[in-house]
Design a protein around this motif. Structure first.
Motif, PDB file in Angstrom:
ATOM      1  N   VAL A  40       0.857  -1.186   0.000  1.00 48.52           N
ATOM      2  CA  VAL A  40       0.000   0.000   0.000  1.00 48.52           C
ATOM      3  C   VAL A  40       0.890   1.231   0.000  1.00 48.52           C
ATOM      4  N   VAL A  41       0.478   2.265  -0.753  1.00 53.05           N
ATOM      5  CA  VAL A  41       1.199   3.533  -0.810  1.00 53.05           C
ATOM      6  C   VAL A  41       0.242   4.638  -0.380  1.00 53.05           C
ATOM      7  N   ALA A  42       0.729   5.554   0.465  1.00 53.12           N
ATOM      8  CA  ALA A  42      -0.049   6.736   0.845  1.00 53.12           C
ATOM      9  C   ALA A  42       0.348   7.870  -0.083  1.00 53.12           C
ATOM     10  N   GLU A  43      -0.617   8.396  -0.824  1.00 53.72           N
ATOM     11  CA  GLU A  43      -0.344   9.449  -1.812  1.00 53.72           C
ATOM     12  C   GLU A  43      -1.115  10.720  -1.471  1.00 53.72           C
ATOM     13  N   GLN A  44      -0.476  11.844  -1.744  1.00 56.00           N
ATOM     14  CA  GLN A  44      -1.151  13.124  -1.526  1.00 56.00           C
ATOM     15  C   GLN A  44      -2.292  13.289  -2.521  1.00 56.00           C
TER      16      GLN A  44
ATOM     17  N   ARG B   3      -2.651  18.454   1.770  1.00 60.17           N
ATOM     18  CA  ARG B   3      -2.510  18.087   3.189  1.00 60.17           C
ATOM     19  C   ARG B   3      -3.136  16.729   3.485  1.00 60.17           C
ATOM     20  N   ARG B   4      -3.896  16.224   2.553  1.00 58.09           N
ATOM     21  CA  ARG B   4      -4.601  14.960   2.768  1.00 58.09           C
ATOM     22  C   ARG B   4      -3.988  13.847   1.915  1.00 58.09           C
ATOM     23  N   TYR B   5      -4.084  12.636   2.420  1.00 60.74           N
ATOM     24  CA  TYR B   5      -3.516  11.476   1.735  1.00 60.74           C
ATOM     25  C   TYR B   5      -4.607  10.419   1.511  1.00 60.74           C
ATOM     26  N   HIS B   6      -4.486   9.704   0.406  1.00 61.84           N
ATOM     27  CA  HIS B   6      -5.338   8.545   0.186  1.00 61.84           C
ATOM     28  C   HIS B   6      -4.442   7.303   0.082  1.00 61.84           C
ATOM     29  N   LEU B   7      -5.029   6.146   0.232  1.00 59.80           N
ATOM     30  CA  LEU B   7      -4.303   4.882   0.178  1.00 59.80           C
ATOM     31  C   LEU B   7      -4.474   4.262  -1.206  1.00 59.80           C
ATOM     32  N   ARG B   8      -3.352   3.912  -1.806  1.00 63.25           N
ATOM     33  CA  ARG B   8      -3.400   3.252  -3.108  1.00 63.25           C
ATOM     34  C   ARG B   8      -2.881   1.831  -2.996  1.00 63.25           C
ATOM     35  N   PRO B   9      -3.690   0.836  -3.330  1.00 65.85           N
ATOM     36  CA  PRO B   9      -3.180  -0.540  -3.356  1.00 65.85           C
ATOM     37  C   PRO B   9      -2.221  -0.716  -4.521  1.00 65.85           C
ATOM     38  N   THR B  10      -1.083  -1.314  -4.300  1.00 65.51           N
ATOM     39  CA  THR B  10      -0.127  -1.537  -5.382  1.00 65.51           C
ATOM     40  C   THR B  10      -0.506  -2.792  -6.162  1.00 65.51           C
TER      41      THR B  10
END
Length: 307
Positions: free
Chosen positions: A114-118, A124-131
């Motif tokens: 999982v990667v946290a991306e702006q 200021r907020r991040y979403h989670l991206r499944p790799t």
């Protein structure tokens, strides 16, 4: 060993008129259905390909469902149909506690799943991206069921190859499955024994080893499944012998199956066989139908994912 009448669904299926279950009944009655199940069980009992202990991470109900729901949220957002898949949003929708979710996502990020991306709209907020690695792990069973369905009823185009070749398409495919699950859990909830087994660490691949051995013996084939000894099962599934022993003792106490000395399958419940066969046919029909949708030439191609 018992022989199940495969023209019948398990008793927990009450809506057999649903299109998925109508198709599942056709697959269930196919003469090669047991052979397809042997192949499926072999796939689900193979050693993990990654050095990171993926069996510990994914092969347990709450953790698997957390990943499954995350992929669904991300796919929905990519289609422009939902809000960004943030940690807070996942904690509201997943089946574990907020603390468990936070710790699990931390582990997934550490493992590169999982990667946290702006967010572009608010840095200021991040979403989670499944790799792609996470998507591939979660898709392991669905892909094996899709392969089984194509073996039993060949498609006009290579669905398994098309889904497997694209992490974006696979994400969309799994995401649509999550939408179905959240709308109406008819593919998990009815299967009480299977759900109960998946609550144990590596309970599902252990069950696959047991059922695969049963079908291989019925068909008189050497499928290359792991021996059912404590040592082999513990090494294959990366758990302790004591854990394997505890699961096998519980299974025997509950009347599901029993293993004799030397790792021989002594007995298996007729009801468990019927439940597994109905579950498998339903999964094949479910993921095959979604693959047809996702691979529809007239459909919209999903957005490209970064690795």
């Amino acid at each position: 060993m018992p022989t199940t009448r495969r023209n019948l669904f398990h008793s927990t299926i009450h809506d057999a008129a649903h299109p998925t279950w109508r198709w599942a009944r056709t697959l269930l009655a196919t003469p090669d259905f047991p052979d397809a199940l042997v192949d499926y069980c072999v796939t689900m009992t193979r050693p993990p390909g990654a050095s990171w202990p993926s069996n510990k991470v994914f092969v347990q109900k709450l953790r698997y469902l957390t990943c499954y729901i995350l992929i669904g949220s991300y796919a929905r957002w990519q289609r422009g149909e939902g809000s960004p898949p943030t940690l807070a949003a996942l904690q509201r929708t997943a089946v574990a506690s907020p603390r468990q979710i936070a710790g699990f996502i931390k582990d997934l990020r550490h493992g590169g799943y999982v990667v946290a991306e702006q967010q572009e709209s608010d840095r200021r907020r991040y979403h989670l991206r499944p790799t792609a690695a996470l998507i591939q792990e979660v898709a392991r069973s669905p892909l094996a069921f899709l392969a089984a369905s194509e073996r039993l009823e060949p498609s006009s185009r290579p669905l398994l190859a098309a889904i497997s070749a694209s992490p974006e398409r696979m994400c969309d495919w799994l995401g649509r499955s999550v939408d179905c699950y959240q709308k109406d859990d008819s593919l998990f909830a009815p299967f009480r024994t299977i759900v109960q087994l998946t609550e144990r660490e590596c309970g599902y691949p252990l069950m696959a080893a047991i059922l695969g051995t049963h079908y291989a013996a019925q068909r008189g084939v050497d499928a290359g499944l792991p021996s059912l000894t404590y040592r082999v099962l513990a090494e294959r599934f990366q758990v302790s012998r004591q854990h394997i022993g505890n699961m096998l003792a519980e299974a025997e106490r509950l009347g599901w199956f029993s293993i004799a000395a030397g790792g021989h399958l002594r007995a298996i419940s007729e009801d468990l066989i019927a439940e597994f066969e109905t579950w498998s046919a339903g999964q094949m029909a479910h993921f095959r139908g979604l693959a047809e949708q996702v691979c529809d030439p007239g459909g919209v191609a999903p957005k490209t994912m970064a690795e």
